[in-house]
Design a protein around this motif. Sequence first.
Motif, PDB file in Angstrom:
ATOM      1  N   THR A  46      -4.284  -9.609  -5.424  1.00  0.00           N
ATOM      2  CA  THR A  46      -5.100  -8.734  -4.581  1.00  0.00           C
ATOM      3  C   THR A  46      -5.872  -7.759  -5.463  1.00  0.00           C
ATOM      4  O   THR A  46      -5.556  -7.585  -6.641  1.00  0.00           O
ATOM      5  N   THR A  47      -6.879  -7.128  -4.933  1.00  0.00           N
ATOM      6  CA  THR A  47      -7.729  -6.237  -5.711  1.00  0.00           C
ATOM      7  C   THR A  47      -6.886  -5.115  -6.327  1.00  0.00           C
ATOM      8  O   THR A  47      -6.185  -4.407  -5.598  1.00  0.00           O
ATOM      9  N   PRO A  48      -6.950  -4.973  -7.635  1.00  0.00           N
ATOM     10  CA  PRO A  48      -6.132  -3.944  -8.277  1.00  0.00           C
ATOM     11  C   PRO A  48      -6.630  -2.553  -7.916  1.00  0.00           C
ATOM     12  O   PRO A  48      -7.842  -2.348  -7.777  1.00  0.00           O
ATOM     13  N   ALA A  49      -5.680  -1.644  -7.758  1.00  0.00           N
ATOM     14  CA  ALA A  49      -6.033  -0.311  -7.297  1.00  0.00           C
ATOM     15  C   ALA A  49      -6.518   0.574  -8.438  1.00  0.00           C
ATOM     16  O   ALA A  49      -7.597   1.156  -8.370  1.00  0.00           O
ATOM     17  N   THR A  50      -5.732   0.634  -9.505  1.00  0.00           N
ATOM     18  CA  THR A  50      -6.064   1.582 -10.570  1.00  0.00           C
ATOM     19  C   THR A  50      -7.070   0.997 -11.553  1.00  0.00           C
ATOM     20  O   THR A  50      -7.272  -0.218 -11.598  1.00  0.00           O
ATOM     21  N   ALA A  51      -7.658   1.888 -12.356  1.00  0.00           N
ATOM     22  CA  ALA A  51      -8.623   1.449 -13.360  1.00  0.00           C
ATOM     23  C   ALA A  51      -7.947   0.552 -14.394  1.00  0.00           C
ATOM     24  O   ALA A  51      -8.498  -0.482 -14.784  1.00  0.00           O
ATOM     25  N   THR A  52      -6.736   0.931 -14.805  1.00  0.00           N
ATOM     26  CA  THR A  52      -6.008   0.127 -15.786  1.00  0.00           C
ATOM     27  C   THR A  52      -5.796  -1.272 -15.242  1.00  0.00           C
ATOM     28  O   THR A  52      -6.025  -2.264 -15.926  1.00  0.00           O
TER      29      THR A  52
END
Lengths: 191, 210
Positions: A46-52
């Motif tokens: 799923t679309t990753p939340a954080t920038a890292t």
Amino acid sequence: MMTFRMPRPLRTCLLLAALAALPVLAVPLAAPAEDKAPAPATATTTTPATATARDVAASGRPAFTGAGGQTVMEAPAMPKDVTDDRRRPRNYPEQPPVIPHSVVNYQLDLKVNKCLTCHAREFTGDSQAPMISVTHFQDRDGQVLGAVSARRYFCLQCHVPQTDAQPRVPNQFQDVDSVIRGAHPEGKGDK
Amino acid sequence: MGLLNRVFCLAKAAWAAFNRPAAHLGIGVLTVGGFVAGVIWWGGFNTALEATNKEAFCISCHEMRDNPYADLKQTIHWSNRSGVRATCPDCHVPHNWTDKIARKMQASKEVWGKVFGTVDTPEKFEAKKRELAEHEWARLKANNSLECRNCHSAESMDITRQSARAAAAHQEFLFTGRQTCIDCHKGIAHRLPDMTGVPIWTMPAHAAGH
């Protein structure tokens, strides 16, 4: 009344066989434990939340603990040192050039400096190694000394070999020349 | 007839010699016994040499175990992709018989060293290391790195498969006979001692705060 008595040797044999079979009996006990291990997290798709986490996803490499709290999946193979003896261009003039050859087990301590057996001025004729540049002879006041300065003695503080590891995170570094070319396309710049 | 007689007399004399009272040992007993003892001694000598030619023997002394052996474990001669392990006697005792005895005589000096405790602490070993290393360099220089060549030979080196630095050095200095392995490859099995004054290793006097 007649009871059947096993002959002694037969009994011993059976006992030994039973003992030998014990580990086999233990196998089914151990197996289900593995099955019960948690299935790998599917959340990574799923679309990753954080920038890292986005960087990790963009790199196309497996995620590790610490990168946005994702689970450990797979350890990549140990990267190899690049030892093709081809000097690499520097990204900026002050960069300590990277080492293009093997330095495994090269002794570098207060007693011995293996690097200087090739890179010291007087030995570069035989070794054909590039000489340590004049900055290596300067002390912190810029005074040029007769031999390598103490602060440049431990070469591996600044110079490192490269490995064939792929960056975990894409690198967007642009060197000064491409920045200038980008700002002044087609030679309109002052360069 | 004369010949038969002679043989008979000899046999009789031999028998008599053999049977002589035990008070003074018969010459026959001496000969045969001496021969047997000789065989046993020679065999034992060989076995003893064989035994002292094993790494286990070398590292039975803590001086050898704590210093050179510990060093060796960090190097390519301990573990490598080829799975060949060099042991102490591979590099330190020539396989040649006479050389071997000569080395053993020198080794007895080591036993004295143990008795007199020349290097029985890490500090003492460190202090003596340069001198001991120099003996080895001199030996390998004199025999043209014989022990190295028991495993590596210049003839079997395919320099096209070596790194550029290795190929260049070997072509220019090794194949032309200008230098031998130990000239360039010091410290391939142990940490080196202070190298001040050793050609190409010469340290800048003031470097590292000297």
